[in-house]
Every structure is written in C-alpha cells, then in structure tokens.
Design an enzyme around this catalytic site. Structure first.
Site, PDB file in Angstrom:
ATOM      1  N   ASP A  29       0.819  -1.218   0.000  1.00 30.98           N
ATOM      2  CA  ASP A  29       0.000   0.000   0.000  1.00 30.98           C
ATOM      3  C   ASP A  29       0.850   1.265   0.000  1.00 30.98           C
ATOM      4  OD1 ASP A  29       0.966  -0.453   2.560  1.00 30.98           O
ATOM      5  OD2 ASP A  29      -0.995  -0.670   3.492  1.00 30.98           O
ATOM      6  N   ASN A  47      -7.395  -2.335  14.178  1.00 29.45           N
ATOM      7  CA  ASN A  47      -8.795  -2.664  13.846  1.00 29.45           C
ATOM      8  C   ASN A  47      -8.898  -3.901  12.947  1.00 29.45           C
ATOM      9  OD1 ASN A  47      -7.873  -1.718  11.407  1.00 29.45           O
ATOM     10  ND2 ASN A  47      -9.344  -0.055  11.207  1.00 29.45           N
ATOM     11  N   HIS A  82      -7.141  -4.405  10.100  1.00 30.05           N
ATOM     12  CA  HIS A  82      -6.872  -4.241   8.665  1.00 30.05           C
ATOM     13  C   HIS A  82      -5.584  -4.956   8.264  1.00 30.05           C
ATOM     14  CE1 HIS A  82      -4.702  -0.108   9.385  1.00 30.05           C
ATOM     15  NE2 HIS A  82      -3.784  -1.009   9.158  1.00 30.05           N
TER      16      HIS A  82
HETATM   17  C1  GLP Z   1      -0.341   0.390   8.552  1.00 27.10           C
HETATM   18  C2  GLP Z   1      -0.064  -0.435   7.293  1.00 27.10           C
HETATM   19  C3  GLP Z   1      -0.268  -1.883   7.557  1.00 27.10           C
HETATM   20  C4  GLP Z   1       0.410  -2.281   8.840  1.00 27.10           C
HETATM   21  C5  GLP Z   1      -0.263  -1.606   9.994  1.00 27.10           C
HETATM   22  C6  GLP Z   1       0.395  -1.925  11.329  1.00 27.10           C
HETATM   23  O1  GLP Z   1      -1.577   0.966   8.612  1.00 27.10           O
HETATM   24  N1  GLP Z   1      -0.825  -0.045   6.168  1.00 27.10           N
HETATM   25  O2  GLP Z   1       0.249  -2.623   6.452  1.00 27.10           O
HETATM   26  O3  GLP Z   1       0.299  -3.667   9.020  1.00 27.10           O
HETATM   27  O4  GLP Z   1      -0.186  -0.220   9.791  1.00 27.10           O
HETATM   28  O5  GLP Z   1       1.462  -1.064  11.583  1.00 27.10           O
HETATM   29  P1  GLP Z   1       2.443  -1.177  12.797  1.00 27.10           P
HETATM   30  O6  GLP Z   1       3.359  -2.301  12.476  1.00 27.10           O
HETATM   31  O7  GLP Z   1       3.179   0.141  12.839  1.00 27.10           O
HETATM   32  O8  GLP Z   1       1.630  -1.429  14.001  1.00 27.10           O
END
Ligand code: GLP
Length: 248
Positions: A66, A135, A137
């Site tokens: 993304d 959440n 995702h």
């Molecule tokens: C972002 C990314 C995700 C990632 C998530 C968790 O929103 N788009 O791909 O898995 O955050 O991030 P973190 O590892 O900083 O908790």
C-alpha cells in the site's frame, strides 16, 4: 497457525530467516512486502543476514501492499521512503525490481488497475508479509472492505489515522486515503506470514483467534488461506487462551 516467540527480536529473527530461506530456494521470488513499525526489526535482521551471507538478489521482484494518497515518494512518511530506507537501499535493489502504488498518481482507478496487472504479470506473489492494524486491517483493507477486491483506493478510518498519527507532525498531516492491494491479491499469495508484536496488538490478535471469517475483521479472511503463519511475540499473545500465551 499461531506461532508465539518470546520477543519482537525473536519474531524478527524467525521471520527474516523464513524470508531469507525463501529467496535462497527461489532467487526469482516475488515478495509481497509490508510497512509499519512491526516490520522495521524484521527488515534490519534480513539486511544483516544478507550482508553476512549474501544471496543473488538481481532476480528478486517485490510488490508493497500500500501507499498513502497524496504523498510523493520523497515524503519521509511515504511507504516508498520507508522501504527505500529500511530495505531497498541497504540491499541495493534496482528501481525496476520494486513496486509500490503511486500515491501521487493523477488517476487512481488507472493506477490501481495497472498495479493489479503488474502483480499478475509477475505471476502473483510467492510470499506475502503482513502486519495487522489495531482494527484488523491488512494492507489498508479497512473493516467492511469486500473480500473480492483487487488493488483499490480506500478512505482510512479514524482509528487508523489515529494509530498512524505517531509518524506525523499533527493530525492534519495524516493522509485520509490510501491505495492498497486488495484481499484477492493477498489471498492469492502462495504463502502468507502475518506478524504482530507488542501489547498494542494483543486485543486484535485475540479477536482474530476467536473470530469467524468476517469482513468486519479483514485479517480473518486469512483463516481460509492454505499456507498461513501468524508469528507473534508474547505481548501480542497475552489475551489468547492460556496455553497459547507463551513461546512453545
Ligand atoms: C499500517 C499499514 C499496515 C500495517 C499496519 C500496522 O496501517 N498499512 O500494512 O500492518 O499499519 O502497523 P504497525 O506495524 O506500525 O503497528
């Protein structure tokens, strides 16, 4: 399916070893890559391994999950910048080998279609690394995203913007939209590794464990994947049933 190891460093050691072995077995692998704080120690460990025991990387291809809409590749909070800093530059990967959606594109529908086509033309993803949002995702597929989507633009939820505020100077700077690989492309990956570390992820990991497959918890779709590993540390495992909370 749930592998619990003691610490974030142990997660990084295990996941980087799995990725290293994957590249060793298939130098022309197509890797699906993720960003976020969880991935930083993993990429650092992978870079260190590849420096100690180099592998040929010229045939490797990568696709990131993304990118934020509206951030150029040079923006320090863009995922282009993150990947360049943590992985692509240290490994010396050529621009032609690595792919991320263009957050600054003029026509998002065309960009999404082109990204999907590039993934397909590469033969799909061999190994997809995933983090998980608080959440549920994956990529930026927010709760409620249909499971039958390819790469698309999405509006980020208030929760996700709040979670990612820590990387920006203030709330107004956090992008409202992103382009993300869809659940279809993620599910078509031949192998998936989802990673979570820290207390911050304990609640969503417990929900993932108990949930049925439900579009309100996007990561739950992975329960239908034939080759999935969920690799977490003990802090992220803290709300799982007692027998799963500690490293085995
Ligand atoms: C972002 C990314 C995700 C990632 C998530 C968790 O929103 N788009 O791909 O898995 O955050 O991030 P973190 O590892 O900083 O908790």
């Amino acid at each position: 399916m749930f592998l619990v190891v003691p610490t974030p460093q142990a997660v990084a050691d295990l996941v980087s070893t799995l990725v290293y072995q994957h590249i060793k077995a298939k130098p022309a692998a197509v890797l699906g890559l993720a960003t976020g704080g969880t991935m930083e120690p993993i990429y650092a460990a992978l870079v260190a391994k590849l420096q100690q025991q180099p592998l040929p990387l010229e045939k490797l291809t990568t696709f990131n999950l993304d990118e934020y809409v509206g951030l150029s590749a040079a923006h320090p909070q863009s995922y282009h910048y993150f990947m360049q800093q943590h992985l692509f530059a240290p490994l010396g990967l050529a621009p032609s080998q690595v792919h991320l959606p263009d957050g600054n594109c003029r026509n998002s529908a065309e960009e999404c279609q082109a990204y999907s086509e590039q993934i397909a033309a590469a033969g799909g993803l061999d190994l997809q690394l995933l983090g998980i949002g608080s959440n549920g995702h994956i990529g930026f597929n927010e709760p409620g995203t249909p499971f039958d989507c390819n790469t698309h633009e999405i509006e980020l939820t208030a929760q996700t913007r709040q979670d990612n505020l820590r990387f920006f100077a203030d709330a107004a700077e956090v992008p409202t939209h992103a382009i993300t690989m869809g659940i279809c492309e993620i599910m078509a990956a031949r192998e998936v590794i989802l990673v979570a570390t820290g207390q911050r992820k304990a609640d969503i990991i417990a929900q993932l464990y108990t949930s049925g497959v439900d579009e309100q918890l996007p990561a739950s779709v992975l329960k239908q994947h034939r080759n999935l590993k969920v690799i977490i540390d003990e802090d992220a495992a803290a709300l799982l049933p007692t027998h799963l909370q500690q490293a085995g």
